[in-house]
Each structure stands twice: as C-alpha cells, then as structure tokens.
Design a protein around this motif. Structure first.
Motif, short mmCIF file in Angstrom:
data_model
loop_
_atom_site.label_atom_id
_atom_site.label_comp_id
_atom_site.label_asym_id
_atom_site.label_seq_id
_atom_site.Cartn_x
_atom_site.Cartn_y
_atom_site.Cartn_z
N VAL A 42 4.38 -1.53 9.62
CA VAL A 42 3.60 -0.59 8.81
C VAL A 42 2.54 -1.34 8.02
O VAL A 42 1.38 -0.94 7.98
N PRO A 94 0.84 -1.20 0.00
CA PRO A 94 0.00 0.00 0.00
C PRO A 94 0.88 1.25 0.00
O PRO A 94 2.06 1.17 0.37
N PRO A 95 0.35 2.39 -0.40
CA PRO A 95 1.17 3.61 -0.48
C PRO A 95 1.88 3.94 0.82
O PRO A 95 3.01 4.41 0.80
N VAL A 96 1.23 3.67 1.94
CA VAL A 96 1.85 4.01 3.23
C VAL A 96 3.13 3.19 3.45
O VAL A 96 4.09 3.67 4.06
N ALA A 141 5.87 4.72 1.29
CA ALA A 141 6.38 5.93 1.96
C ALA A 141 7.34 5.55 3.07
O ALA A 141 8.36 6.21 3.28
N SER A 142 7.03 4.48 3.77
CA SER A 142 7.90 4.04 4.87
C SER A 142 9.25 3.54 4.33
O SER A 142 10.28 3.78 4.94
N LYS A 157 10.64 4.61 1.65
CA LYS A 157 11.36 5.82 1.24
C LYS A 157 12.00 6.48 2.46
O LYS A 157 12.98 7.21 2.35
N GLU A 168 -2.25 -2.35 5.60
CA GLU A 168 -1.72 -1.44 6.61
C GLU A 168 -2.04 -1.97 8.00
O GLU A 168 -3.14 -2.48 8.24
#
Lengths: 302, 316
Positions: B289, B186-188, B191-192, B194, B308
């Motif tokens: 996450v 998932p996008p979250v 982001a983690s 990154k 998530e």
C-alpha cells in the motif's frame, strides 16, 4: 338449447372472420447489462484478485437488482463474461479526479453507458460513494463493501441517472403517430414499463418532406393507455402507452399536417421517468426478473 | 620492638591489601562505604582485646605478644609475600571489568557484552538507570581484549578492555545514541491498517531481509527505535508537504496531529547508521500500500514519509 349453441357457433365464426389479422407488436423491454468495476487502487489493494472478481460480479448482480426495483422501462441484468450484447451500464468505483498528489480522495461511482444500442448518450453521472474525509476509513471486507455499495445505490438520485445516461437507451424502435390528440403510441403497456403518466419521452421520427424523409424529434408526455372509443386502423396498438406531444415544439405544427401512417417512428427514449411504484417483479416467469436470479454465484443462474 | 624485616613485610602486606582494595573498588564496586558492616566486629574485637589486656599480667602479656610475633613472622615469610603478590598480579592481569554508566533519562534497557573473539558467549542483562553505575566482570588478557557492547537504544560499539584499568562506557559518549526512525503514513496506509493490514520494517542485507518490527495498530506514525521528541521545525515542513499535496486545513491538522503522536516500536536489532531499511504497509491481501526505503544516517531522528504505491500487483 340446440338452437342457442348453433347461434353462438355462427357468431364466433363471424367474429373470427371479420377480425383483421393485425400482427402482434408488443415489444420486449430493452435489456441493459450492468457491470461494476472496482477501479480505486486503495480499494483494490485490500482484496485478492479472486476477491475482486467475485466482488465485481456480485456487486453487478445486486446493482442490476436494485435498478430493476426502481426503473421499469428496461430489464437490467449483470454482465456475464466479457461479451456485451446490448447497452452496457458501467459503474466505476473510483476516486474523483483531484490530482495525483492528493492524499485524501473523494471516491464515487462514475456511471456511463456504452455498448450496442446505447444511443447517443455520451454523458456520465457521478454518485458520491465516500467523501474525502472518509478516505482514512477501512474499506472493510468484500461483504461490507458490497453492503455499502448497495446502500449508496439505494439512496442515489435516479432522476439524473435517467436524464443523463439512461435516456440514451431506446425503449422502442417503432411506434405509431396519432393525431387526435397529437401524440404517439409506444408499443409497450404502461404496466410493463412500470411508468406513471407524466413521464416524459423523446420520440424520434422520420417525417416526409419535400426533400424526402427528415428526422424530427419531439418531447411527449405519457398520458395513459391508448383506448380510442371506436374501431381504428391500428387496433393492434390498443392498450399500449399513449404519449401526448408536448406543446410549443418546433416543427410540431408541420407534423400535425402529415398523415400518421407516413410518419415512421424511429426510436423512443425516456427523458423523465415516474415509476408506478416498486417495479422489479418483472413479467411473470421472466427469467431475468431479479427474484428469479441467483446472486450467490458470480454471473450464475439457479 | 618489631624486627625491621618483619616491619617491611607488614608494610608490603599493607600495600598489597591496599592494591587489592583499590582493584576491588574499581572492578567490583566495593567502596569504603560498602565496608561499614566491618566496623561492628572490629569494635567488638578491640573491646575484647582491651579487656583481656587488663586481665593479663606483664609476663603473660609478653608471652602472648612473643607468640603472636613468632606466628606473624612465620606467616609473613618472604615466600608467602612473593606468592601473594604474584597471585594478585596474575589475577589482575586476567580479570577486569566493564563499567557502564547509563543515561538517567533512559528507560530500563537490555545490555549485552560479548567478547569480539567469542561472539557465541553473549552475556545479556537488563540495565536499570535508577541503579546507577553497573559493572560487568570480564576475562581479559594482559594486552587487552575487544568486547562488543550493545546497549538498547545506542549504536553497538566494539571497545578494548584492558587489565587493571578496565573499561568505562558512558551512554551518550562512548556509545552513540542509535538513530530513531519516524515513519509517517499517508491516509491510505492508515485505512489499510484499519482494514487488517500491517506495517513491516525490514533491514535489507543484500538480497535478504531481517524483519526488525511489525505492527497492526492503525496509527498515523510509528517511531522505530528509542523514544525521541519531535523537533518543532518538523511541523512546518510537514505542513508544507501537505499543502503541496493539496490538503485542506482540516486534513493538514489531522495529519500533523497523527504524525506528532507516533507509536514507539522497539526493533529486534538496534538501528545503526548505514543500515538499509525498508518500511512497508501491506494490506490484508498482502499487497503493498505504501513504502519507503532509506539508508540510516547519523542523525538521531530520521523522519521519513511513506509514499503510496501506485503499481498494481497480483495476489501473492
């Protein structure tokens, strides 16, 4: 030479004896405690518990400092510990409510006022922090997130914050009505409030009536310092901010017929605020002035 | 005129040599084409013999032939033949081979052949499909010996290797392709990654776990196992999944594009059907996450979307 000295002494004594013993009524600005809460889970997971505590404390201090540079009618200071003593302005950094299954969330600062002396304001303000499409971006380390919070708060729309949230904080719980022109003297100096003329105030009064004192509130426009040309019965208000009643308000004509000393000013709120310029320097020697605070330690002072 | 006994013994010798040749061809890969180098010395020898034959007088020629025949008779005695047969048969009973036929579409991969009764004697080599068939000589027993064959990208198998016939293993037939695991983040979680997080793929063994793969590159999808094309039907399913989550067209396009280009991760242990796998993205603060847990089935591509994690947890 001797005669001149004697004359000066007599004059000084006469002035001292004839001067009325008006009490000093200058008020301190309300103290608003500021707190940032990192609510967004996607952000919280990126930091250890200690980092979150430090970040929240540091961000609270920086937000208080930023607010102080833009808003002068209150003293902003970070909340220290858990005990709230006055109005508490909370900035909750969290996702906008878009449903639990949303993959890309918009994150913003939900600002609300609570605590003691917070007035009747129950409204909240939302400031965008990161749009939906930035949900895939890295949060960064605590320092980077702090910088971003500072940037967002520096760019934010303070007009809405003041009208919707800070208008719930009374800047005074006393004052004096004046009739020529109709208005109120607020026991703060204009420079102390860092308030430009044409700022709009909301004055809550207890007005005598046949049914006893009734509460009536009026809008008033900050008009300058109270400097009547001759002596008055309220000399202790001289030099304070005078606000003129906005015309065409319900009950304003009735107020004009009431003796000013019969009207009790209950509270003064700020609805629209125009800053005199960069505020933030505070009163000289003010321990709460942002420049006098040490933001390196969470909640610490030098 | 050759003695009939000698003729029979020569025939027996030829049969023995033929058998050895066939064995060598099967187990060592020595084919007639591989013996081309013998033609030159054979031709030289034949030429020299013809030239010597012309130089010799008949009595001399007869004398040499008689001598050669006597020597051959002495060398090809019954005892010698019996010993040779027994030796060849005995060696044939013990030495055998595993012939591995890789899939020409596969990349180079490591292969290990281990006696099932002596797992400490693991023999690992790299198999290059461009080289074609590969033979591994093994020690077996007259009644066969089990060997565990692990070819990267395929599920390990234990197969018996018998003497003489050996074992022929074709990738994709005797060895089933190991499942590949497509992990969609998932996008979250992206982001983690990154932000310094990492993906961890763990094989669950009871209460313990064996880390199969880790990665820190911020990608939307990872393919654990062998490279595998994504079936077109997956795109439609992903679209529905994203629509159900309330994503707009732009978000759907971004997610599908990211998921369709996974990074291939080679697991430390080949994935097998039945394995319990836990995939997690952990943040830089080592907090969970996103995660997914699954039991691998027989499908060649197992598509899993990590979800998530909403529980809060303290710092480790």
């Amino acid at each position: 030479m001797k005669g001149l000295g004697l004359r000066l002494l007599v004059l000084a004594l006469a002035a001292a004896l004839t001067m009325p013993a008006w009490p000093a009524i200058a008020l301190e600005r309300p103290v608003v405690e500021v707190k940032l809460l990192l609510q967004e889970l996607a952000y919280r997971r990126e930091f250890s518990d200690q980092e979150i505590l430090n970040l929240e404390a540091e961000a609270s201090a920086r937000i208080a400092k930023l607010l102080q540079t833009r808003i002068g009618f209150a003293k902003f200071q970070p909340l220290r510990g858990e005990a709230v003593t006055g109005p508490l302005l909370t900035f909750k950094l969290g996702a906008r409510d878009q449903g639990p299954s949303t993959l890309l969330k918009e994150v913003g600062l939900h600002i609300e006022l609570s605590g003691h002396g917070g007035g009747g304001s129950s409204k909240r303000v939302y400031w965008l922090f990161r749009p939906q499409e930035r949900y895939r971006d890295a949060v960064g380390n605590p320092a980077a997130l702090l910088r971003e919070i500072e940037l967002r708060i520096g760019d934010a729309d303070y007009t809405t914050l003041i009208r919707e949230v800070l208008s719930g904080i009374p800047i005074a719980r006393t004052g004096q009505m004046w009739t020529q022109p109709l208005g109120w003297i607020v026991p703060h100096r204009q420079a102390d409030l860092c308030m430009e003329v044409n700022s709009v105030l909301w004055i809550e009064n207890a007005v005598p009536s046949g049914a006893g004192p009734i509460i009536r509130s009026f809008r008033a426009r900050a008009a300058g310092s109270f400097q009547p040309p001759g002596p008055t019965s309220i000399e202790n208000y001289r030099g304070f901010l005078f606000s003129e009643a906005s015309p065409q308000q319900e009950g304003l004509n009735d107020l004009a017929g009431v003796r000013p000393e019969m009207v009790e000013v209950r509270a003064v709120y700020v609805l629209e605020y125009i800053s005199l310029g960069p505020c933030g320097t505070g009163v000289s020697g003010d321990p709460l002035a942002p420049d006098n605070q040490d933001f390196r330690r969470p909640g610490g002072r030098p | 005129m050759m003695n009939p006994h000698l003729f029979a013994r020569v025939v027996a010798l030829i049969l023995l040599l033929t058998g050895i040749f066939l064995w060598a061809n099967h187990h060592l890969g020595i084919a007639p084409g591989n013996l081309g180098w013998l033609s030159v010395p054979t031709a030289i020898l034949a030429g020299v013999a013809a030239w010597v034959d012309k130089l010799l007088e008949d009595p001399e020629r007869q004398s040499i032939l008689r001598t050669a025949r006597d020597k051959l008779r002495a060398a090809l005695s019954m005892q010698v033949l019996v010993v040779l047969f027994l030796l060849a048969f005995g060696l044939g009973l013990v030495y055998s081979s595993v012939m591995v036929i890789p899939d020409s579409n596969d990349p180079s991969a490591s292969i290990s052949i281990t006696p099932a009764d002596r797992l400490d004697r693991k023999h690992i080599e790299t198999l290059d499909p461009k080289e074609g068939v590969r033979r591994f000589r093994v020690v077996t027993s007259p009644f066969g010996r089990p060997f565990r064959i692990e070819l990267e990208g395929y599920a390990p198998e234990t197969l018996d290797v018998y003497p003489f016939v050996g074992l022929k293993v074709r990738a994709g037939k005797e060895l089933r392709r190991s499942p590949s695991l497509l992990l969609r983040l998932p996008p979250v979680a992206v982001a983690s990654l990154k932000n310094g997080g990492k993906l961890v793929v763990i094989r669950r063994i009871g209460n313990d776990g064996e880390t199969l793969a880790t990665d820190t590159e911020p990608r939307s999808a990872f393919l654990v196992g062998r490279a595998h094309s994504i079936p077109p039907s997956s795109y439609g399913i992903w679209r529905m999944e994203l629509q159900a989550a309330g994503s707009d067209e732009r978000g759907i396009a971004q997610s599908i594009m990211g998921w369709s280009r996974p990074k291939v991760l080679r697991p430390l242990t080949t994935l097998e059907p039945g394995m319990m796998i836990l995939a997690e993205v952990r943040s830089r603060a080592n907090k969970r996450v996103a995660s997914a847990e699954m039991s691998l089935g027989n499908d060649s591509l197992i598509d899993i979307g990590l979800e998530e994690v909403f529980e809060t947890e303290g710092s480790p």
